[in-house]
Write an enzyme that holds these catalytic residues in place. Structure first.
Site, PDB file in Angstrom:
ATOM      1  N   ASP A 292       0.871  -1.172   0.000  1.00  0.00           N
ATOM      2  CA  ASP A 292       0.000   0.000   0.000  1.00  0.00           C
ATOM      3  C   ASP A 292       0.912   1.228   0.000  1.00  0.00           C
ATOM      4  OD1 ASP A 292      -2.118   1.750   0.052  1.00  0.00           O
ATOM      5  OD2 ASP A 292      -3.194   0.750   1.675  1.00  0.00           O
TER       6      ASP A 292
HETATM    7  C1  BGC Z   1      -5.035   3.254  -0.084  1.00  0.00           C
HETATM    8  C2  BGC Z   1      -5.032   2.244  -1.211  1.00  0.00           C
HETATM    9  C3  BGC Z   1      -4.870   2.963  -2.527  1.00  0.00           C
HETATM   10  C4  BGC Z   1      -3.594   3.792  -2.490  1.00  0.00           C
HETATM   11  C5  BGC Z   1      -3.342   4.551  -3.758  1.00  0.00           C
HETATM   12  C6  BGC Z   1      -3.853   4.188  -0.153  1.00  0.00           C
HETATM   13  O1  BGC Z   1      -4.042   5.230   0.751  1.00  0.00           O
HETATM   14  O2  BGC Z   1      -5.048   2.585   1.153  1.00  0.00           O
HETATM   15  O3  BGC Z   1      -6.225   1.526  -1.178  1.00  0.00           O
HETATM   16  O4  BGC Z   1      -4.849   2.042  -3.580  1.00  0.00           O
HETATM   17  O5  BGC Z   1      -3.700   4.734  -1.423  1.00  0.00           O
HETATM   18  O6  BGC Z   1      -4.207   5.606  -3.899  1.00  0.00           O
END
Ligand code: BGC
Length: 745
Positions: A292
């Site tokens: 993530d």
């Molecule tokens: C989220 C993810 C997301 C990523 C990119 C993170 O804050 O938890 O689900 O894919 O950001 O935007």
């Protein structure tokens, strides 16, 4: 908009390193620019008779060390932090970009968040369809609908030139206040895993790399980067991890995203048990594990534990990874395996052979799918005195009250937020976005002969006066949720509960339409005639709600989550928030952060273990407000003739009412006593369309895996010998058919 999203949620996130912060503060380091467009793929790996693994191996052999490293990390926050002008050359904008290797024809990886539709389209002048939430998809209990959902997102990603999705959220609704429940698929691992698996398979069939996230136990947003989830292996394997196992195996997803939190002492993205032992070895996952955003915390530990790609930066998997490989801390064979996994996923969905062909998206098709999905996913929770459907011809006046129902319907917030077509329907509502699908207009269209008036609900007296003067009152209520925060409670925010009670006291024909990301409490439930749970119903939600209110659509959806009466009935009545910083703890603040963020870890003990959702209510003998699997229709169904074997159940379902409809039939099993789980679990389900009076025989296979327990001592699944009790019906608390079968050793 995205910057706002991030800034708003920063106190809850760890997603800013000093580089990201530099961008926020406007002192961005120059973004790397990448060379011209990739060459047309050439080389022995273009032989389509070879397997994806063989082709990936051939490419790995042709890469230099620097090229390998470059395929394993992101290149900054791009659009998420800086806007289009900060993008590396060729990056389409959105969450992530990794340049390919032009000399070998390796394509760029263009990643887009796409939980409920492709995000960030409007800033680049593109279109994508805001679909109903993922929790709505789960309310359909319909794998065909999940496929349609996945195909549409895949097609729209492709139309815009993206080749990788970051959707596929599947963390179980262990904490009903979790702000991201709308991106997930409810509380049951088999339902959630099956639907996410079907969706991702269909998305990948469009030539896009799929993703299942957030692995694992990321079941609350509060303190998500600092929380250490403590939970036993059996509990995990039979709950959250089972959902991942099913989705990964059913979809063949190219990627799995590891989560922000720690699990039993290790960050999820450097957790050898979760990544290597369970996901790669036990589930047989062949794709790559992507962190993530800013959830990578180490180089050698993470790489050796199974993490394959750091996003969106290069703090740990850039030059630090190169050094670790050169020093032998990360074996070259492991590095090659990381690259192999990325390339394998690219070959498997056709990124080399059939790259996205950008084109004008079929907007009309998108709107049609959005409406059909909403119609199949809005749950009818109460319908006393045959209040619904409304008969337009007999109604002279309708009061529509509250929740900006004149303008649109609510959307979920954060990285799953899809730009509203035409812009936010409610001016000045900041990050809370409303899609331009006005329930008021749609209701007027269904009842052209009636006087349909709107009251915003901000002054209860005015709303009551309108309700009193109307034949019927439809009160819209909402609970906005989104990434980065959890809902403070199960209650509707503001004075909405009081508004419903006041309107219900004024008009005996009160109908409530709830727009929420997950379960909410309903202290007024006994005073209203009808309730619809519309979730965040997407860009045609207003039309779908009206279609159900007036009976053009017979509701068929059922709850994928239990609704608690109050917080007191939850496993953790008070949500476990991150403790405030201790005196003198400022030193632990993030370096350079303008905000005081407590970086101290804290533990949450998920001592309810595998008792998630209905299993908790059953085991503790508690009565929920609405049970898992519950939902009404405008017709009625009866069940009969159950026959059971260890491999199959057969039964009859009959439509005993006067309207055509579709019934979701649910099969639960309770394991033999020796299993130590004296509560039922969902083991099979299907959706059956039935004309009035029609009856159908249904046969469903029982998957032995779904009847098994996870034996920690043997580190494997075990089918316990003994007698299994089977129950079949239309809700977890209404199961008229009962039978048994034996499994002997
Ligand atoms: C989220 C993810 C997301 C990523 C990119 C993170 O804050 O938890 O689900 O894919 O950001 O935007």
């Amino acid at each position: 908009m995205t910057t706002t999203r991030l800034l708003k949620t920063l106190p809850h996130l760890s997603k800013f390193s000093s580089a990201a912060l530099a961008l926020v503060l406007g002192v961005a380091p120059a973004m790397a620019q990448f060379g011209g467009p990739p060459h047309k793929p050439a080389g022995p790996w273009m032989d389509k008779t070879l397997t994806a693994d063989q082709r990936a191996d051939l490419v790995v052999k042709a890469l230099t060390l620097d090229e390998k490293i470059a395929l394993l990390h992101g290149n900054g926050w791009g659009e998420l932090m800086g806007g289009p002008d900060r993008l590396p050359l060729r990056a389409l904008g959105n969450a992530g970009f990794i340049p390919g290797v032009p000399r070998l024809g390796i394509p760029d990886l263009q990643m887009a968040d796409a939980a409920v539709g492709v995000t960030h389209s409007s800033v680049f002048g593109r279109y994508s369809t805001p679909l109903p939430s993922a929790i709505a998809e789960a309310s359909s209990w319909d794998v065909d609908l999940a496929r349609e959902y996945g195909s549409l997102i895949g097609r729209e990603l492709r139309d815009q030139g993206y080749n990788m999705s970051l959707g596929g959220g599947i963390d179980l609704t262990r904490e009903p206040r979790n702000g991201r429940n709308f991106e997930y698929r409810g509380e049951d691992p088999i339902l959630a895993g099956t639907l996410a698996g079907a969706e991702m398979k269909a998305l990948q069939a469009q030539g896009i790399i799929g993703d299942i996230k957030h692995y694992a136990m990321n079941d609350q947003e509060s303190g998500r980067s600092f929380v250490n989830v403590k939970v036993g292996k059996r509990a995990m394997r039979e709950s959250d991890l089972l959902a991942f196992e099913i989705a990964v195996k059913e979809s063949g997803t190219g990627a799995v995203m590891c989560s922000y939190n720690l699990v039993n002492g290790d960050y999820a993205c450097e957790n050898n048990y979760l990544l290597n032992e369970v996901l790669k070895k036990d589930f047989g996952f062949q794709g790559f594990i992507i962190s993530d955003w800013s959830a990578t915390h180490s180089t050698a530990k993470a790489a050796n534990a199974g993490l394959d790609m750091e996003m969106p930066e290069s703090t740990h998997f850039g030059s630090a990874l190169k050094k670790a490989v050169e020093s032998g801390e990360v074996p070259l064979s492991r590095l090659d395996n990381m690259v192999h996994r990325v390339l394998r996923s690219e070959f498997a969905v056709g990124l080399f052979d059939n790259p996205p062909d950008r084109r004008v998206p079929d907007v009309f098709h998108g709107l049609e799918v959005a409406e059909r999905v909403a119609e199949q996913t809005i749950v009818l929770l109460k319908n006393a005195n045959g209040q619904l459907p409304l008969a337009a011809a007999n109604i002279h006046s309708i009061a529509v009250i509250g929740s900006h129902a004149d303008a649109g319907v609510l959307s979920g917030g954060g990285s799953g937020q899809v730009d509203a077509i035409g812009g936010n329907a409610v001016a000045g509502s900041g990050d809370v976005v409303w899609h331009r699908s006005s329930p008021l207009k749609a209701i007027r269209a269904k009842a052209p002969g009636a006087k349909v008036a709107y009251d915003p609900g901000t002054d209860a007296n005015a709303a009551v006066a309108l309700a009193k003067a109307s034949d019927v009152a439809v009160v819209f209520v909402n609970q906005p949720t989104g990434e980065g925060n959890d809902a403070p409670s199960l209650s509707l925010p503001g004075r909405q509960d009081a508004l419903v009670s006041a309107v219900a006291a004024a008009n005996p024909h009160t109908i409530v339409v709830v727009e929420s990301g997950g379960p909410v409490s309903m202290p007024w439930i006994d005073r209203v005639n009808a309730v619809l749970e519309a979730w965040y119903p997407g860009t045609r939600g207003g039309e779908a709600v009206a279609g159900i209110l007036f009976g053009d659509v017979n509701p068929s959806a059922k709850l994928p989550v239990s609704f608690a009466k109050t917080e007191a009935d939850l496993p953790h009545p008070t949500e476990m928030l991150q403790p405030p910083p201790r005196q003198g703890e400022e030193a632990e603040m993030f370096p350079g952060a303008p905000w005081r963020i407590n970086t101290r870890r804290f533990d949450i003990e998920y001592d309810e273990g595998l008792l998630v959702g209905y299993k908790w209510y059953d085991a503790k003998d508690k009565q929920p407000l609405f049970p898992f699997g519950y939902g009404l229709s405008y017709t009625t169904y009866s069940y009969s003739g159950l026959k059971t074997t260890p491999a199959q159940v057969t039964f009859e379902v009959k439509n005993t009412g006067k309207r055509a409809g579709a019934e979701i039939a649910e099969v639960y099993a309770t394991l033999p006593q020796a299993a130590g789980e004296p509560f039922k679990r969902l083991v099979a389900f299907t959706k059956i369309s039935l004309d009035p009076g029609e009856s159908k025989s249904v046969t469903l296979d029982l998957n032995p895996h779904y009847l098994s327990i996870f034996n920690e001592d043997k580190n494997g699944w075990e089918l316990v010998a003994g007698e299994y009790a089977v129950q079949v019906g239309g809700s977890s608390r209404d199961l008229p058919l009962r039978g048994t079968f034996r499994i002997d050793r």
